[in-house]
Design an enzyme around this catalytic site. Structure first.
Site, short mmCIF file in Angstrom:
data_model
loop_
_atom_site.label_atom_id
_atom_site.label_comp_id
_atom_site.label_asym_id
_atom_site.label_seq_id
_atom_site.Cartn_x
_atom_site.Cartn_y
_atom_site.Cartn_z
N THR A 344 0.76 -1.20 -0.07
CA THR A 344 -0.02 -0.09 0.21
C THR A 344 0.93 1.43 -0.15
OG1 THR A 344 -1.62 -1.13 1.35
CG2 THR A 344 -1.71 1.29 1.39
N GLY A 426 1.55 -1.75 4.69
CA GLY A 426 2.23 -2.88 5.27
C GLY A 426 1.03 -3.70 5.76
N GLY A 427 -0.05 -4.16 5.20
CA GLY A 427 -0.71 -5.27 5.76
C GLY A 427 -1.10 -5.34 7.06
#
Length: 530
Positions: A344, A426-427
């Site tokens: 992202t 970063g999930g």
């Protein structure tokens, strides 16, 4: 050492300096923060293509001091022609992460730009044209941008799984190899696509020549997406979720994002904060709050039309008290839970009128599906891999269903009148880094840039990582690391500035109009100001 940047006239924070400069150029031309964000987002889609692009999704928070922010959900649904049987007929038991079978959801971010521009014009005096807003992105795509180290590193790490995906090698490899750092990356087909949007309008992406071109390319490559899927897509204005923690009002996006988890972490921590930042109590309490929040997220968060309970029900005092009672102050709870991946970019902008934007857009994994459409040069996301082929799964694949999203921008109105926009890529790490930034800056009084630069932690898997333990950057005090191990945490010490920890940033507007901005030394980012 980076310092907090300050200005009164306007500011943009982005993980690549070309994007922040494109946004500030719009502010200098008299544009507002929303218009600056569209310019920065489009430029970032060119300069950081491994992390975001026109083929991905986006979410917005648009706020002003004293009024609740406006949320925009600009994420695409699964194709109407895809379901679990569609994959089984092709002998596929798990949705692949790469290739045309991973490109199963509509790309929504361009619709978010359009919705934001409508809001800008109707409510905030916006006046600039799409052509003006996309000007720098078109130039960067046509003339080329220097390849950043993060693009080179990710192309190298994922070369074997991406090399043979349609369109990837000819777009992002030089003579079959990852492009060297600093080499010129030209994207002429993407430049033509952006130019078409500038001339025909952003709606052309969903019901025009571009839509027909993309739908045709996707069908020929083997994706289930069709023109009808583009035509029925729309970005929607949504009411953000919110909590009050330690007297501060914190906002985030509702499902299908994991914004609920971000709010729960801070709500739990604010009930029992540590005495100081970055010691074992600070990290332990936030990590344990993260585990509790992720369990709620994994069990419940999906397309809101499929949820059996409204997200707001998990933000009541009663529910948060129940979660809080289950947290131990001195022992780590068992882990892991099923992980969520992600990739992202996060950006923020503010203008002199007080208008602030927290924005995030994503193609999910690094380089998304890897598929680059032949006619438009658009790299397509693989957000559909978050669906499950198990009909009993929380995020079971259904035609037209919204996928689960790790991405969610954050905003907070502080008790003293400051307005804070913050976020990261970063999930799994996004809610954790948001909690680190907010707790350090707001609850523990750290300087804004210090809050971003300071060593970070990550529980679970994220961006390029398969392990699910607690990762700590090596700059933490060794005594803190030892104390966490003694409390039962499965700790792994990593490098001093790890990209897996995300590319974070923050922008704060003070009541007197002062703007403060911070960017992440883990990225190629910058704070640009008027």
């Amino acid at each position: 050492m980076l310092e907090t940047k300050r200005s009164y006239a306007g500011m943009v924070v982005a993980p690549h300096h070309l994007a922040s400069e494109a946004g500030v150029a719009i502010l200098r031309e008299g544009g507002n923060a929303i218009e600056a964000m569209i310019a920065a987002a489009s430029a970032l889609a060119v300069a950081y293509p491994h992390m975001n692009g026109l083929g991905g999704d986006g979410f917005w928070l648009i706020g002003r001091p004293g009024s609740p922010p406006i949320g925009i959900r600009a994420c695409g649904r699964a194709a109407l022609g895809v379901d679990r049987n569609w994959f089984r007929e092709r002998g596929v038991q798990v949705i692949p992460g790469r290739g045309p079978l991973a490109a199963i959801t509509v790309a929504g971010t361009v619709s978010g730009w359009a919705k934001a521009q409508d809001i800008s014009r109707s409510r905030f005096g916006g006046r600039l044209s799409v052509s003006e807003l996309l000007q720098e992105a078109i130039r960067y795509a046509r003339e080329g941008v220097p390849v950043p180290r993060t693009l080179h590193n990710n192309a190298t790490a994922k070369l074997q799984e991406l090399r043979d995906v349609p369109g990837f090698a000819e777009t992002y490899l030089f003579d079959g190899e990852p492009p060297p750092v600093g080499s010129r990356l030209r994207q002429p087909r993407l430049a033509d696509t952006l130019d078409q949007l500038a001339r025909a309008g952003l709606g052309d992406f969903y019901d025009g020549d571009l839509a027909r071109s993309m739908a045709g390319d996707l069908e020929r490559l083997g994706s289930p997406l069709r023109l009808e899927d583009f035509q029925r897509h729309q970005a929607v204005e949504v009411e953000p979720l919110s909590i009050t923690a330690a007297g501060h009002k914190i906002f985030n996006l509702p499902p299908p994002t994991q914004g609920l988890a971000s709010l729960l972490i801070l709500a739990l921590y604010a009930r029992n904060p540590a005495a100081v930042a970055d010691g074992p109590d600070h990290l332990h309490r936030l990590v344990e709050a993260t585990k509790a929040a992720f369990r709620v997220r994994n069990a419940h968060v999906t397309d809101p039309d499929y949820m059996t309970q409204r997200a707001e029900e998990f933000l009541t005092d009663e529910f948060i008290s129940k979660l809080s009672a289950g947290l131990s102050a001195d022992r780590a709870a068992p882990w892991p839970e099923p992980p969520k991946q992600g990739d992202t970019v996060w950006l923020a902008a503010a203008d002199s009128s007080g208008l602030c934007v927290s924005f995030i857009q994503s193609i999910y994994w690094e380089f998304g599906s890897g598929v680059v459409l032949p006619e438009t040069g658009i790299l397509w996301q693989n957000r559909g891999t978050s669906f499950e082929l198990d009909p009993n799964g929380t995020n079971a694949l259904e035609p037209g269903r919204l996928p689960f999203h790790t991405i969610q921008p954050a905003m907070a109105e502080l008790s003293d009148g400051r307005l804070m926009a913050y976020g990261t890529m970063g999930g799994e790490g996004q809610p954790q880094t948001q909690a680190a930034l907010f707790s350090r800056y707001v609850l523990h009084g750290q300087d804004l840039q210090t809050s971003v630069t300071a060593p970070r932690w990550l529980l679970g898997r994220t961006w390029g990582e398969e392990s699910t333990n607690l990762k700590l950057e090596s700059r933490f005090n060794p005594a803190t690391i030892e104390a966490l191990i003694a409390r039962g945490h499965d700790v792994q010490v990593v490098g001093p500035f790890e990209e897996m920890m995300g590319h974070a940033g923050a922008l704060v507007r003070h009541p007197d109009g002062l703007l403060e901005g911070a960017s992440d030394p883990r990225s190629d980012g910058a704070v640009s100001a008027r």
